[in-house]
Design a protein around this motif. Structure first.
Motif, PDB file in Angstrom:
ATOM      1  N   LEU A   1     -26.802  16.428  16.889  1.00 47.15           N
ATOM      2  CA  LEU A   1     -27.017  17.036  15.931  1.00 47.15           C
ATOM      3  C   LEU A   1     -28.302  16.836  15.214  1.00 47.15           C
ATOM      4  CD1 LEU A   1     -25.989  18.685  13.273  1.00 47.15           C
ATOM      5  CD2 LEU A   1     -25.084  16.363  12.344  1.00 47.15           C
ATOM      6  N   GLY A   2     -28.988  15.623  15.152  1.00 52.92           N
ATOM      7  CA  GLY A   2     -30.288  15.108  14.615  1.00 52.92           C
ATOM      8  C   GLY A   2     -31.195  16.008  15.178  1.00 52.92           C
TER       9      GLY A   2
ATOM     10  N   LYS B   1     -33.907  19.399  13.666  1.00 46.77           N
ATOM     11  CA  LYS B   1     -35.198  19.367  13.917  1.00 46.77           C
ATOM     12  C   LYS B   1     -36.085  20.660  14.869  1.00 46.77           C
ATOM     13  CE  LYS B   1     -36.064  15.358  15.207  1.00 46.77           C
ATOM     14  NZ  LYS B   1     -36.864  13.990  15.470  1.00 46.77           N
ATOM     15  N   PHE B   2     -34.971  21.008  15.911  1.00 48.23           N
ATOM     16  CA  PHE B   2     -35.385  21.797  17.175  1.00 48.23           C
ATOM     17  C   PHE B   2     -35.170  23.105  16.416  1.00 48.23           C
ATOM     18  CE2 PHE B   2     -34.158  24.446  20.563  1.00 48.23           C
ATOM     19  CZ  PHE B   2     -35.290  24.118  21.691  1.00 48.23           C
ATOM     20  N   ALA B   3     -34.051  23.386  15.704  1.00 45.18           N
ATOM     21  CA  ALA B   3     -33.947  24.845  15.030  1.00 45.18           C
ATOM     22  C   ALA B   3     -34.888  25.149  13.915  1.00 45.18           C
ATOM     23  CB  ALA B   3     -32.429  24.655  14.751  1.00 45.18           C
TER      24      ALA B   3
ATOM     25  N   LEU C   1     -35.220  21.450   9.630  1.00 49.69           N
ATOM     26  CA  LEU C   1     -35.552  20.098   8.935  1.00 49.69           C
ATOM     27  C   LEU C   1     -36.929  19.666   9.966  1.00 49.69           C
ATOM     28  CD1 LEU C   1     -32.495  18.318   8.091  1.00 49.69           C
ATOM     29  CD2 LEU C   1     -34.436  19.064   6.249  1.00 49.69           C
ATOM     30  N   ASP C   2     -37.891  19.060   9.207  1.00 51.98           N
ATOM     31  CA  ASP C   2     -39.374  18.794   9.898  1.00 51.98           C
ATOM     32  C   ASP C   2     -39.362  17.434  10.436  1.00 51.98           C
ATOM     33  OD1 ASP C   2     -40.269  21.303   9.150  1.00 51.98           O
ATOM     34  OD2 ASP C   2     -40.970  20.330   7.222  1.00 51.98           O
ATOM     35  N   SER C   3     -38.634  16.326   9.812  1.00 51.10           N
ATOM     36  CA  SER C   3     -38.832  15.069  10.451  1.00 51.10           C
ATOM     37  C   SER C   3     -37.451  14.460  10.420  1.00 51.10           C
ATOM     38  CB  SER C   3     -39.802  14.170   9.273  1.00 51.10           C
ATOM     39  OG  SER C   3     -38.931  13.949   7.973  1.00 51.10           O
ATOM     40  N   GLY C   4     -37.672  13.242  11.179  1.00 44.15           N
ATOM     41  CA  GLY C   4     -36.306  12.377  11.450  1.00 44.15           C
ATOM     42  C   GLY C   4     -35.837  11.643  10.216  1.00 44.15           C
ATOM     43  N   GLY C   5     -36.679  11.346   9.341  1.00 44.77           N
ATOM     44  CA  GLY C   5     -36.212  10.779   7.903  1.00 44.77           C
ATOM     45  C   GLY C   5     -35.558  11.882   7.265  1.00 44.77           C
TER      46      GLY C   5
END
Length: 75
Positions: free
Chosen positions: A19-20, A24-26, A29-33
């Motif tokens: 999911l995380g 990002k891949f899609a 959201l831009d960052s892991g945070g």
């Protein structure tokens, strides 16, 4: 409440993704945070259900929603 937003297909080139990583891949959201915060706070749904597991394994056909955008996991 039903979201009538269109569903965009995002090809992952395989059978599954976490999911995380998918958020990002899609491009949701831009960052892991940002991903971690959105998931923990319950702003992400998978197939209409809140999922607070960043490492949840998605499979082909799953629909992820964040901030009014819906994307489907495709091969």
């Amino acid at each position: 409440m039903t979201n009538n937003a269109p569903i965009d297909d995002v090809s992952i080139g395989g059978d599954g993704i976490r999911l995380g990583q998918f958020l990002k891949f899609a491009g949701l959201l831009d960052s892991g945070g940002d991903v971690k915060e959105a998931i923990i706070d319950g702003y992400v749904t998978v197939n209409g259900e809140v999922d607070r597991r960043r490492g949840a394994q998605l499979k082909l056909g799953d629909v992820v929603e964040y901030d009014g955008r819906r994307v489907r996991v495709c091969e």
